[in-house]
Write an enzyme that holds these catalytic residues in place. Sequence first.
Site, mmCIF file in Angstrom:
data_model
loop_
_atom_site.group_PDB
_atom_site.id
_atom_site.type_symbol
_atom_site.label_atom_id
_atom_site.label_comp_id
_atom_site.label_asym_id
_atom_site.label_seq_id
_atom_site.Cartn_x
_atom_site.Cartn_y
_atom_site.Cartn_z
ATOM 1 N N LYS A 27 0.475 7.673 8.209
ATOM 2 C CA LYS A 27 0.102 8.949 8.848
ATOM 3 C C LYS A 27 -0.657 8.635 10.129
ATOM 4 C CE LYS A 27 -1.130 11.504 4.827
ATOM 5 N NZ LYS A 27 -2.233 12.223 4.159
ATOM 6 N N ASP A 74 -3.726 6.071 6.022
ATOM 7 C CA ASP A 74 -4.135 7.387 6.516
ATOM 8 C C ASP A 74 -5.137 7.162 7.663
ATOM 9 O OD1 ASP A 74 -4.300 10.222 6.362
ATOM 10 O OD2 ASP A 74 -5.992 10.112 5.004
ATOM 11 N N GLU A 80 0.852 -1.202 0.000
ATOM 12 C CA GLU A 80 0.000 0.000 0.000
ATOM 13 C C GLU A 80 0.889 1.255 0.000
ATOM 14 O OE1 GLU A 80 -2.475 1.530 -0.729
ATOM 15 O OE2 GLU A 80 -4.056 1.419 0.778
ATOM 16 N N ASP A 81 0.378 2.339 -0.553
ATOM 17 C CA ASP A 81 1.161 3.582 -0.578
ATOM 18 C C ASP A 81 1.057 4.343 0.745
ATOM 19 O OD1 ASP A 81 -1.531 4.253 -0.976
ATOM 20 O OD2 ASP A 81 -1.123 5.725 -2.550
ATOM 21 N N PHE A 130 -0.595 16.396 2.815
ATOM 22 C CA PHE A 130 -1.111 15.690 1.649
ATOM 23 C C PHE A 130 0.048 15.340 0.722
ATOM 24 C CE2 PHE A 130 -3.361 14.746 -2.200
ATOM 25 C CZ PHE A 130 -4.426 14.004 -1.706
ATOM 26 N N ARG A 147 1.829 11.981 -10.076
ATOM 27 C CA ARG A 147 2.287 10.605 -9.826
ATOM 28 C C ARG A 147 3.707 10.391 -10.339
ATOM 29 N NH1 ARG A 147 -2.103 7.482 -8.121
ATOM 30 N NH2 ARG A 147 -4.095 7.905 -9.118
HETATM 31 P P1 IMP Z 1 -7.393 5.770 4.314
HETATM 32 O O1 IMP Z 1 -8.539 4.871 4.021
HETATM 33 O O2 IMP Z 1 -7.837 7.073 4.923
HETATM 34 O O3 IMP Z 1 -6.298 5.111 5.136
HETATM 35 O O4 IMP Z 1 -6.801 6.236 2.934
HETATM 36 C C1 IMP Z 1 -5.948 5.457 2.193
HETATM 37 C C2 IMP Z 1 -5.888 5.928 0.761
HETATM 38 O O5 IMP Z 1 -6.254 7.313 0.619
HETATM 39 C C3 IMP Z 1 -4.441 5.840 0.288
HETATM 40 O O6 IMP Z 1 -4.145 4.568 -0.214
HETATM 41 C C4 IMP Z 1 -4.429 6.912 -0.757
HETATM 42 O O7 IMP Z 1 -4.921 6.393 -1.971
HETATM 43 C C5 IMP Z 1 -5.383 7.974 -0.247
HETATM 44 N N1 IMP Z 1 -4.630 9.007 0.493
HETATM 45 C C6 IMP Z 1 -4.558 9.181 1.828
HETATM 46 N N2 IMP Z 1 -3.726 10.201 2.154
HETATM 47 C C7 IMP Z 1 -3.260 10.664 0.958
HETATM 48 C C8 IMP Z 1 -2.317 11.692 0.618
HETATM 49 O O8 IMP Z 1 -1.716 12.373 1.466
HETATM 50 N N3 IMP Z 1 -2.070 11.857 -0.706
HETATM 51 C C9 IMP Z 1 -2.675 11.114 -1.677
HETATM 52 N N4 IMP Z 1 -3.545 10.139 -1.394
HETATM 53 C C10 IMP Z 1 -3.835 9.908 -0.092
#
Ligand code: IMP
Length: 177
Positions: A131, A103, A99-100, A152, A165
Amino acid sequence: MSSQPKPQILFRREEIAATVARLAAEVTKDYKDRRPLLLGILTGSFVFMADLIRLLDFPLEVEFLQVSSYGRGRESSGRIKVVKGVSSPIKGRDVLVIEDIVDTGLTIAFLLDYLRKKKPASLKLCALTDKPSRRQVPVTIDYLGFTVPNKFLVGYGIDWDEKFRNLPDICFVEGED
Ligand code: IMP
């Protein structure tokens, strides 16, 4: 964010390369005799996945999975749908999810649950960035690249509105926090 933001560098490409090498060594130690299935979450993980697997010198398979989240802007809603599922069998496999960003954790928690129901032999998570200040649900990250502040992120495969990207460094844009 109405006008195009200007990305600021958070981690330079050299630092990313060193971190990916460290993660590759950790993954090699645990998976070298297990022919794992590396499962990338599209789209943000594709650059990380490409760099990581080229440092893994043992048999493995690669697949990608795509989810959509019905949130507003950057906010996850937790209502997540699998848009592109996995065609390889998961049952009995050692699965490592790539995963990237973790959050709020809502996306990955949903996905891990979805995958667990398919009865893999093992299921672990490798995340490029975490994060923790934004977390809403607990998530165990087994292999972590960087802990990042509440900014972000863009670049190294990660987008803002499908832009940036292609930046080689991990950057951040101001304006949404
Ligand atoms: P979560 O469900 O809130 O943990 O969000 C995860 C997904 O939201 C990541 O895999 C990203 O695709 C997107 N995301 C969360 N934070 C960022 C950010 O800072 N930049 C770009 N995409 C983000």
